[in-house]
Design a protein around this motif. Structure first.
Motif, PDB file in Angstrom:
ATOM      1  N   VAL A 134       0.849  -1.188   0.000  1.00 49.54           N
ATOM      2  CA  VAL A 134       0.000   0.000   0.000  1.00 49.54           C
ATOM      3  C   VAL A 134       0.886   1.240   0.000  1.00 49.54           C
ATOM      4  CG1 VAL A 134      -1.772   1.304   1.223  1.00 49.54           C
ATOM      5  CG2 VAL A 134      -1.818  -1.204   1.278  1.00 49.54           C
ATOM      6  N   ASP A 135       0.716   2.076  -1.028  1.00 50.65           N
ATOM      7  CA  ASP A 135       1.297   3.412  -1.042  1.00 50.65           C
ATOM      8  C   ASP A 135       0.276   4.327  -0.390  1.00 50.65           C
ATOM      9  OD1 ASP A 135       3.752   2.981  -2.355  1.00 50.65           O
ATOM     10  OD2 ASP A 135       2.789   3.010  -4.317  1.00 50.65           O
ATOM     11  N   LEU A 136       0.669   5.012   0.669  1.00 51.36           N
ATOM     12  CA  LEU A 136      -0.266   5.839   1.432  1.00 51.36           C
ATOM     13  C   LEU A 136      -0.474   7.200   0.775  1.00 51.36           C
ATOM     14  CD1 LEU A 136       1.059   4.819   4.913  1.00 51.36           C
ATOM     15  CD2 LEU A 136      -1.106   4.152   3.879  1.00 51.36           C
ATOM     16  N   THR A 137      -1.741   7.589   0.660  1.00 50.75           N
ATOM     17  CA  THR A 137      -2.098   8.861   0.030  1.00 50.75           C
ATOM     18  C   THR A 137      -2.781   9.827   0.998  1.00 50.75           C
ATOM     19  OG1 THR A 137      -4.224   7.982  -0.724  1.00 50.75           O
ATOM     20  CG2 THR A 137      -2.354   7.776  -2.239  1.00 50.75           C
ATOM     21  N   GLY A 138      -3.039   9.396   2.211  1.00 51.51           N
ATOM     22  CA  GLY A 138      -3.662  10.259   3.206  1.00 51.51           C
ATOM     23  C   GLY A 138      -4.011   9.468   4.445  1.00 51.51           C
ATOM     24  N   ALA A 139      -4.283  10.181   5.529  1.00 50.34           N
ATOM     25  CA  ALA A 139      -4.639   9.510   6.785  1.00 50.34           C
ATOM     26  C   ALA A 139      -5.321  10.501   7.707  1.00 50.34           C
ATOM     27  CB  ALA A 139      -3.387   8.950   7.465  1.00 50.34           C
ATOM     28  N   SER A 140      -6.060   9.954   8.660  1.00 52.91           N
ATOM     29  CA  SER A 140      -6.655  10.778   9.708  1.00 52.91           C
ATOM     30  C   SER A 140      -6.809   9.939  10.965  1.00 52.91           C
ATOM     31  CB  SER A 140      -8.010  11.351   9.277  1.00 52.91           C
ATOM     32  OG  SER A 140      -8.979  10.328   9.211  1.00 52.91           O
ATOM     33  N   ALA A 141      -6.903  10.625  12.074  1.00 46.99           N
ATOM     34  CA  ALA A 141      -7.153   9.963  13.354  1.00 46.99           C
ATOM     35  C   ALA A 141      -8.033  10.874  14.180  1.00 46.99           C
ATOM     36  CB  ALA A 141      -5.854   9.681  14.099  1.00 46.99           C
ATOM     37  N   VAL A 142      -8.836  10.279  15.048  1.00 42.87           N
ATOM     38  CA  VAL A 142      -9.659  11.064  15.961  1.00 42.87           C
ATOM     39  C   VAL A 142      -9.285  10.719  17.396  1.00 42.87           C
ATOM     40  CG1 VAL A 142     -11.592  11.305  14.357  1.00 42.87           C
ATOM     41  CG2 VAL A 142     -11.565   9.394  15.947  1.00 42.87           C
ATOM     42  N   HIS A 143      -9.348  11.747  18.236  1.00 44.64           N
ATOM     43  CA  HIS A 143      -9.086  11.604  19.661  1.00 44.64           C
ATOM     44  C   HIS A 143     -10.065  12.489  20.412  1.00 44.64           C
ATOM     45  CE1 HIS A 143      -5.116  10.656  17.905  1.00 44.64           C
ATOM     46  NE2 HIS A 143      -5.119   9.729  18.851  1.00 44.64           N
ATOM     47  N   LEU A 144     -10.497  12.015  21.551  1.00 40.13           N
ATOM     48  CA  LEU A 144     -11.320  12.815  22.438  1.00 40.13           C
ATOM     49  C   LEU A 144     -10.391  13.585  23.359  1.00 40.13           C
ATOM     50  CD1 LEU A 144     -14.340  13.069  22.632  1.00 40.13           C
ATOM     51  CD2 LEU A 144     -14.325  11.349  24.423  1.00 40.13           C
ATOM     52  N   SER A 145     -10.564  14.917  23.418  1.00 41.00           N
ATOM     53  CA  SER A 145      -9.677  15.745  24.221  1.00 41.00           C
ATOM     54  C   SER A 145     -10.494  16.865  24.867  1.00 41.00           C
ATOM     55  CB  SER A 145      -8.581  16.339  23.323  1.00 41.00           C
ATOM     56  OG  SER A 145      -7.747  17.190  24.063  1.00 41.00           O
ATOM     57  N   ASP A 146     -10.515  16.888  26.181  1.00 43.27           N
ATOM     58  CA  ASP A 146     -11.243  17.936  26.908  1.00 43.27           C
ATOM     59  C   ASP A 146     -12.695  18.056  26.463  1.00 43.27           C
ATOM     60  OD1 ASP A 146      -8.856  18.591  28.261  1.00 43.27           O
ATOM     61  OD2 ASP A 146      -8.271  19.959  26.642  1.00 43.27           O
ATOM     62  N   GLY A 147     -13.329  16.929  26.194  1.00 43.23           N
ATOM     63  CA  GLY A 147     -14.726  16.934  25.777  1.00 43.23           C
ATOM     64  C   GLY A 147     -14.947  17.310  24.327  1.00 43.23           C
ATOM     65  N   HIS A 148     -13.872  17.485  23.565  1.00 43.28           N
ATOM     66  CA  HIS A 148     -13.963  17.821  22.152  1.00 43.28           C
ATOM     67  C   HIS A 148     -13.348  16.693  21.332  1.00 43.28           C
ATOM     68  CE1 HIS A 148     -15.074  21.938  23.080  1.00 43.28           C
ATOM     69  NE2 HIS A 148     -14.106  21.941  23.980  1.00 43.28           N
ATOM     70  N   LEU A 149     -13.761  16.612  20.100  1.00 52.28           N
ATOM     71  CA  LEU A 149     -13.196  15.626  19.182  1.00 52.28           C
ATOM     72  C   LEU A 149     -12.126  16.320  18.346  1.00 52.28           C
ATOM     73  CD1 LEU A 149     -13.573  12.666  18.348  1.00 52.28           C
ATOM     74  CD2 LEU A 149     -15.044  13.480  16.509  1.00 52.28           C
TER      75      LEU A 149
END
Length: 166
Positions: A134-149
């Motif tokens: 797989v050649d990577l073309t993009g990525a994202s991650a989510v985290h909960l922080s201080d009640g915000h995403l």
């Protein structure tokens, strides 16, 4: 497009989230491909990072691999088991490829099978299996922080950026 190592250097937060969630689910991810009729297909997958490359492997001639031969675009999503996303989750986008040197008798194929056996005990040594990079073309991650995403986003050649959702 980027190799795994280039991605991990440019997007360390997303890479860390992917690896943590990948390990937490015993390597399980969901693979999204495009069917011949254009609709999406979701398949369970156990991708592996080996020798600077993200690999997806499996039984030869399955529908998901035929999808990737026809249209190499894909998305890998870490298996989400927590609706609160307290440990985060990650998505990787890329293009699949089968390099000419990745024949079942190739040295790479053999090294991969040896490493897989040493790591999890699955013995594919001497067997035929698809080994798709797989050649990577993009990525994202989510985290909960201080009640915000917080959504961390990456594209090749760029630093990660964070978008806070209130």
């Amino acid at each position: 497009m980027a190799t795994w190592t280039e991605f991990a250097e440019q997007a360390p937060q997303i890479a860390a989230t992917f690896i943590r969630r990948h390990r937490a689910t015993r390597n399980l991810c969901m693979l999204a491909t495009l069917r011949a009729d254009g609709f999406p297909r979701i398949s369970p997958m156990e991708p592996r990072i080996f020798e600077d490359t993200l690999w997806i492997t499996g039984m030869p001639d399955t529908t998901k691999y035929r999808d990737l031969q026809r249209d190499p675009r894909l998305c890998l999503h870490t298996a989400t088991v927590d609706t609160e996303v307290t440990d985060g989750d990650a998505k990787l986008w890329g293009r699949a490829y089968v390099a000419p040197y990745v024949a079942p008798s190739s040295a790479l194929h053999q090294r991969f099978a040896d490493a897989l056996f040493d790591d999890i005990g699955l013995d594919l040594r001497g067997q035929e299996f698809d080994l798709i990079g797989v050649d990577l073309t993009g990525a994202s991650a989510v985290h909960l922080s201080d009640g915000h995403l917080d959504v961390t986003i990456w594209k090749p050649g760029q630093a990660e950026r964070v978008v806070r959702k209130h």
